[in-house]
Design a protein around this motif. Structure first.
Motif, PDB file in Angstrom:
ATOM      1  N   VAL A 183     -24.749 -14.666   2.193  1.00  0.00           N
ATOM      2  CA  VAL A 183     -24.967 -15.524   3.366  1.00  0.00           C
ATOM      3  C   VAL A 183     -26.420 -15.479   3.789  1.00  0.00           C
ATOM      4  CG1 VAL A 183     -22.739 -15.608   4.543  1.00  0.00           C
ATOM      5  CG2 VAL A 183     -24.146 -13.580   4.761  1.00  0.00           C
ATOM      6  N   ALA A 184     -26.876 -16.589   4.388  1.00  0.00           N
ATOM      7  CA  ALA A 184     -28.233 -16.644   4.938  1.00  0.00           C
ATOM      8  C   ALA A 184     -28.143 -16.328   6.426  1.00  0.00           C
ATOM      9  CB  ALA A 184     -28.823 -18.035   4.723  1.00  0.00           C
ATOM     10  N   LEU A 185     -28.932 -15.348   6.853  1.00  0.00           N
ATOM     11  CA  LEU A 185     -28.800 -14.859   8.230  1.00  0.00           C
ATOM     12  C   LEU A 185     -30.143 -14.778   8.940  1.00  0.00           C
ATOM     13  CD1 LEU A 185     -26.535 -11.766   7.434  1.00  0.00           C
ATOM     14  CD2 LEU A 185     -25.760 -13.956   8.383  1.00  0.00           C
ATOM     15  N   CYS A 186     -30.108 -14.906  10.266  1.00  0.00           N
ATOM     16  CA  CYS A 186     -31.294 -14.570  11.056  1.00  0.00           C
ATOM     17  C   CYS A 186     -31.408 -13.037  11.054  1.00  0.00           C
ATOM     18  CB  CYS A 186     -31.181 -15.140  12.468  1.00  0.00           C
ATOM     19  SG  CYS A 186     -29.995 -14.290  13.524  1.00  0.00           S
ATOM     20  N   ALA A 194     -18.270  -9.488   9.966  1.00  0.00           N
ATOM     21  CA  ALA A 194     -18.207  -9.903   8.553  1.00  0.00           C
ATOM     22  C   ALA A 194     -16.979 -10.786   8.323  1.00  0.00           C
ATOM     23  CB  ALA A 194     -18.172  -8.674   7.644  1.00  0.00           C
ATOM     24  N   ASN A 195     -15.866 -10.432   8.961  1.00  0.00           N
ATOM     25  CA  ASN A 195     -14.658 -11.263   8.836  1.00  0.00           C
ATOM     26  C   ASN A 195     -14.883 -12.651   9.415  1.00  0.00           C
ATOM     27  OD1 ASN A 195     -12.983  -9.514   7.494  1.00  0.00           O
ATOM     28  ND2 ASN A 195     -12.266  -8.512   9.373  1.00  0.00           N
ATOM     29  N   LYS A 196     -15.586 -12.690  10.550  1.00  0.00           N
ATOM     30  CA  LYS A 196     -15.861 -13.962  11.209  1.00  0.00           C
ATOM     31  C   LYS A 196     -16.715 -14.854  10.304  1.00  0.00           C
ATOM     32  CE  LYS A 196     -17.793 -14.470  15.402  1.00  0.00           C
ATOM     33  NZ  LYS A 196     -18.378 -13.874  16.611  1.00  0.00           N
ATOM     34  N   VAL A 197     -17.737 -14.237   9.705  1.00  0.00           N
ATOM     35  CA  VAL A 197     -18.637 -14.985   8.825  1.00  0.00           C
ATOM     36  C   VAL A 197     -17.856 -15.530   7.628  1.00  0.00           C
ATOM     37  CG1 VAL A 197     -20.587 -14.749   7.242  1.00  0.00           C
ATOM     38  CG2 VAL A 197     -20.732 -13.793   9.534  1.00  0.00           C
ATOM     39  N   ARG A 198     -17.024 -14.691   7.034  1.00  0.00           N
ATOM     40  CA  ARG A 198     -16.211 -15.124   5.887  1.00  0.00           C
ATOM     41  C   ARG A 198     -15.316 -16.290   6.255  1.00  0.00           C
ATOM     42  NH1 ARG A 198     -15.072 -11.797   1.393  1.00  0.00           N
ATOM     43  NH2 ARG A 198     -16.130  -9.805   1.481  1.00  0.00           N
ATOM     44  N   ALA A 199     -14.702 -16.202   7.427  1.00  0.00           N
ATOM     45  CA  ALA A 199     -13.742 -17.236   7.838  1.00  0.00           C
ATOM     46  C   ALA A 199     -14.457 -18.565   8.097  1.00  0.00           C
ATOM     47  CB  ALA A 199     -13.000 -16.784   9.088  1.00  0.00           C
ATOM     48  N   LYS A 200     -15.724 -18.455   8.537  1.00  0.00           N
ATOM     49  CA  LYS A 200     -16.444 -19.643   8.969  1.00  0.00           C
ATOM     50  C   LYS A 200     -17.014 -20.455   7.811  1.00  0.00           C
ATOM     51  CE  LYS A 200     -20.188 -19.122  11.545  1.00  0.00           C
ATOM     52  NZ  LYS A 200     -20.898 -18.646  12.735  1.00  0.00           N
ATOM     53  N   ILE A 201     -17.394 -19.765   6.734  1.00  0.00           N
ATOM     54  CA  ILE A 201     -18.141 -20.440   5.689  1.00  0.00           C
ATOM     55  C   ILE A 201     -17.203 -20.947   4.597  1.00  0.00           C
ATOM     56  CG2 ILE A 201     -19.957 -20.163   3.956  1.00  0.00           C
ATOM     57  CD1 ILE A 201     -21.178 -18.097   5.842  1.00  0.00           C
ATOM     58  N   ALA A 202     -17.282 -22.237   4.341  1.00  0.00           N
ATOM     59  CA  ALA A 202     -16.334 -22.877   3.424  1.00  0.00           C
ATOM     60  C   ALA A 202     -16.334 -22.222   2.047  1.00  0.00           C
ATOM     61  CB  ALA A 202     -16.651 -24.362   3.311  1.00  0.00           C
TER      62      ALA A 202
END
Ligand code: ZN
Ligand code: ZN
Length: 230
Positions: free
Chosen positions: A192-195, A212-220
């Motif tokens: 993932v690309a992050l600030c 990390a779970n939130k990021v996974r769920a969000k990104i298609a």
């Protein structure tokens, strides 16, 4: 070390731990006890003492903000010299990307509990040491693709990159959701690309697992990939 473990014995214990950790991350079965028995046969201590040593190693993993091998609850009664030693052996055994700062961080935490009355002197001429670390070879195409998908916005908080690089491109950092050292893939489905703020939080935050779970769920592109090792 109070109980005279030889370098060879410690290294073998760390190697066993690192292997179990890797198998666990990969979802492969293993029997902890057979590792202890193997060490007991080689070096002549009890199975129990190897299990306990493994819990010391779990403690070092916990200081590094990493998940330890399931069932090996961290045992923290180790001196900072032992922590440093174990950390070196872990790094040598598996290779690490981030600098090895656990012992340093542990010292900072300890000093913060009793702040000195006056500012410390520090060192006008700090010493330097040579270090050798194993690094993973990352695929630049993965980084480029992920940065392109993010188009200048953090894929965690969605805020625009905080500043631009000298070449005019937005500054974001590419992070592996499952660490390469833990068996994570260097693919777009694990990057993932992050600030910088979100990146640090994913490494050090109290709620990094939830995040990390939130990021996974969000990104298609993460959908359909296993979340078993989050
Ligand atoms: Zn962010
Ligand atoms: Zn990262």
């Amino acid at each position: 070390m109070s109980d005279n473990w030889t370098e060879e014995e410690l290294r073998a214990s760390v190697d066993a731990y690192v292997e179990m950790h890797r198998l666990e991350a990969a979802g492969q079965p293993f029997t902890k006890k057979s590792y202890y028995e193997d060490l007991a046969n080689r070096f002549g201590r009890t199975v129990k003492s190897y299990e306990y040593r493994m819990q010391n190693i779990s403690y070092v993993y916990s200081l590094q903000g990493r998940q330890w091998v399931y069932g090996l609850k961290p045992a923290r009664n180790v001196g900072s010299n032992v922590i440093q030693h174990l950390e070196r052996l872990i790094a040598a055994s598996e290779g690490q990307q981030l600098g090895s700062n656990t012992d340093f961080d542990a010292k900072v935490e300890k000093l913060r509990k009793k702040p000195p009355a006056s500012p410390p002197k520090g060192k006008k001429k700090p010493e330097s040491v040579q270090a050798s670390v194993t690094q993973y070879v990352r695929d630049p195409a993965v980084v480029a693709w992920v940065l392109d998908q993010a188009s200048g916005h953090c894929e965690c908080c969605e805020a625009p990159a905080p500043f631009y690089r000298e070449d005019g491109s937005p500054f974001l950092e590419v992070h592996h959701v499952q660490r390469l050292a833990d068996g994570g893939e260097d693919t777009v489905n694990n990057a993932v690309a992050l600030c910088p703020n979100c990146h640090r939080e994913l490494h050090y935050g109290a709620e990094k697992r939830e995040l990390a779970n939130k990021v996974r769920a969000k990104i298609a592109r993460f959908r359909g990939t296993s979340a078993a090792n989050v």
